[in-house]
Design a protein around this motif. Structure first.
Motif, mmCIF file in Angstrom:
data_model
loop_
_atom_site.group_PDB
_atom_site.id
_atom_site.type_symbol
_atom_site.label_atom_id
_atom_site.label_comp_id
_atom_site.label_asym_id
_atom_site.label_seq_id
_atom_site.Cartn_x
_atom_site.Cartn_y
_atom_site.Cartn_z
ATOM 1 N N TRP A 9 0.832 -1.202 0.000
ATOM 2 C CA TRP A 9 0.000 0.000 0.000
ATOM 3 C C TRP A 9 0.865 1.249 0.000
ATOM 4 N N GLN A 10 1.929 1.241 0.778
ATOM 5 C CA GLN A 10 2.812 2.407 0.797
ATOM 6 C C GLN A 10 3.340 2.711 -0.602
ATOM 7 N N GLU A 11 3.787 1.698 -1.310
ATOM 8 C CA GLU A 11 4.322 1.911 -2.655
ATOM 9 C C GLU A 11 3.237 2.393 -3.606
ATOM 10 N N ALA A 12 2.048 1.806 -3.539
ATOM 11 C CA ALA A 12 0.949 2.239 -4.406
ATOM 12 C C ALA A 12 0.603 3.706 -4.157
ATOM 13 N N PHE A 13 0.572 4.118 -2.890
ATOM 14 C CA PHE A 13 0.256 5.517 -2.589
ATOM 15 C C PHE A 13 1.398 6.457 -2.951
ATOM 16 N N LYS A 14 2.626 6.001 -2.861
ATOM 17 C CA LYS A 14 3.760 6.818 -3.333
ATOM 18 C C LYS A 14 3.625 7.073 -4.835
ATOM 19 N N LEU A 15 3.239 6.049 -5.567
ATOM 20 C CA LEU A 15 3.050 6.201 -7.014
ATOM 21 C C LEU A 15 1.879 7.135 -7.326
ATOM 22 N N ALA A 16 0.814 7.041 -6.544
ATOM 23 C CA ALA A 16 -0.320 7.951 -6.728
ATOM 24 C C ALA A 16 0.118 9.397 -6.487
ATOM 25 N N TRP A 17 0.922 9.607 -5.458
ATOM 26 C CA TRP A 17 1.419 10.949 -5.151
ATOM 27 C C TRP A 17 2.301 11.468 -6.291
ATOM 28 N N GLU A 18 3.126 10.584 -6.851
ATOM 29 C CA GLU A 18 3.972 10.962 -7.975
ATOM 30 C C GLU A 18 3.115 11.401 -9.164
ATOM 31 N N SER A 19 2.020 10.686 -9.419
ATOM 32 C CA SER A 19 1.106 11.080 -10.497
ATOM 33 C C SER A 19 0.505 12.450 -10.220
ATOM 34 N N TYR A 20 0.090 12.665 -8.998
ATOM 35 C CA TYR A 20 -0.475 13.955 -8.607
ATOM 36 C C TYR A 20 0.520 15.077 -8.875
ATOM 37 N N LYS A 21 1.775 14.854 -8.515
ATOM 38 C CA LYS A 21 2.809 15.880 -8.716
ATOM 39 C C LYS A 21 3.092 16.123 -10.197
ATOM 40 N N LYS A 22 2.727 15.177 -11.062
ATOM 41 C CA LYS A 22 2.907 15.325 -12.512
ATOM 42 C C LYS A 22 1.629 15.837 -13.178
ATOM 43 N N ASP A 23 0.693 16.334 -12.360
ATOM 44 C CA ASP A 23 -0.569 16.902 -12.852
ATOM 45 C C ASP A 23 -1.436 15.898 -13.602
ATOM 46 N N THR A 24 -1.427 14.668 -13.132
ATOM 47 C CA THR A 24 -2.333 13.679 -13.706
ATOM 48 C C THR A 24 -3.116 13.031 -12.571
ATOM 49 N N ILE A 25 -3.957 12.100 -12.884
ATOM 50 C CA ILE A 25 -4.881 11.525 -11.906
ATOM 51 C C ILE A 25 -4.100 10.708 -10.875
ATOM 52 N N PRO A 26 -4.280 10.979 -9.587
ATOM 53 C CA PRO A 26 -3.454 10.348 -8.544
ATOM 54 C C PRO A 26 -3.868 8.916 -8.189
ATOM 55 N N ILE A 27 -3.457 8.004 -9.049
ATOM 56 C CA ILE A 27 -3.709 6.583 -8.804
ATOM 57 C C ILE A 27 -2.405 5.833 -9.003
ATOM 58 N N GLY A 28 -2.126 4.903 -8.087
ATOM 59 C CA GLY A 28 -0.931 4.075 -8.178
ATOM 60 C C GLY A 28 -1.286 2.616 -8.025
ATOM 61 N N ALA A 29 -0.432 1.744 -8.574
ATOM 62 C CA ALA A 29 -0.689 0.305 -8.504
ATOM 63 C C ALA A 29 0.625 -0.461 -8.434
ATOM 64 N N VAL A 30 0.600 -1.583 -7.739
ATOM 65 C CA VAL A 30 1.743 -2.494 -7.714
ATOM 66 C C VAL A 30 1.229 -3.915 -7.901
ATOM 67 N N ILE A 31 2.091 -4.752 -8.474
ATOM 68 C CA ILE A 31 1.774 -6.172 -8.630
ATOM 69 C C ILE A 31 2.802 -6.938 -7.819
ATOM 70 N N VAL A 32 2.295 -7.880 -7.019
ATOM 71 C CA VAL A 32 3.105 -8.635 -6.068
ATOM 72 C C VAL A 32 3.064 -10.114 -6.445
ATOM 73 N N ASP A 33 4.223 -10.757 -6.445
ATOM 74 C CA ASP A 33 4.254 -12.182 -6.777
ATOM 75 C C ASP A 33 3.951 -13.038 -5.549
ATOM 76 N N SER A 34 3.966 -14.340 -5.725
ATOM 77 C CA SER A 34 3.587 -15.258 -4.644
ATOM 78 C C SER A 34 4.568 -15.259 -3.485
ATOM 79 N N LYS A 35 5.777 -14.734 -3.701
ATOM 80 C CA LYS A 35 6.780 -14.651 -2.638
ATOM 81 C C LYS A 35 6.731 -13.317 -1.898
ATOM 82 N N GLY A 36 5.823 -12.438 -2.315
ATOM 83 C CA GLY A 36 5.681 -11.144 -1.660
ATOM 84 C C GLY A 36 6.569 -10.058 -2.232
#
Length: 141
Positions: A9-36
């Protein structure tokens, strides 16, 4: 609250914040494998003018899409065990792509009353048979 969030969640929200700072829609996403391990990251780039991402500047440049496009089939044979974390409920395009790629677990932070598409999970027989696990984050998210 921030320190109580898991690293995904921290990484996804960091990415959302980065989008916000680039004047685009503040959404972030990460994909996690079975090992975490976080194996892919994406952020919204719809209005991002400085990105070399091939989707940047298009209406396909959703956070989930920019994360999923990094996963080549041959490199991810266990994709069904992956989890997609996103700060906003996926739209029909992103949810459909997730289904077609084989990702079977979705964690999202906030409902999207405008374009959210998790209802497709119950309403379309093809998708329902995939047995996708969907969970919404805590109220604070």
């Amino acid at each position: 609250m921030w320190k109580d969030l898991n690293k995904y969640w921290q990484e996804a929200f960091k990415l959302a914040w980065e989008s916000y700072k680039k004047d685009t829609i503040p959404i972030g996403a990460v994909i996690v494998d079975s090992k975490g391990n976080i194996i892919s990251r994406g952020r919204n780039r719809i209005f991002d003018k400085s990105s070399s991402n091939p989707l940047a500047g298009t209406y396909m440049a959703h956070a989930e899409m920019t994360a999923m496009m990094q996963l080549k089939n041959d490199d991810h044979p266990n994709i069904k065990s992956y989890r997609l974390y996103t700060t906003m409920e996926p739209c029909p395009m992103c949810f459909g792509t997730m289904v077609m790629m084989g990702i079977r677990t979705l964690c999202y932070a906030a409902r999207d009353g405008f374009a959210g598409a998790i209802e497709m999970n119950e309403k379309i027989d093809y998708i329902r048979k995939k047995e996708i696990k969907i969970s919404k984050g805590d109220k604070e998210l």
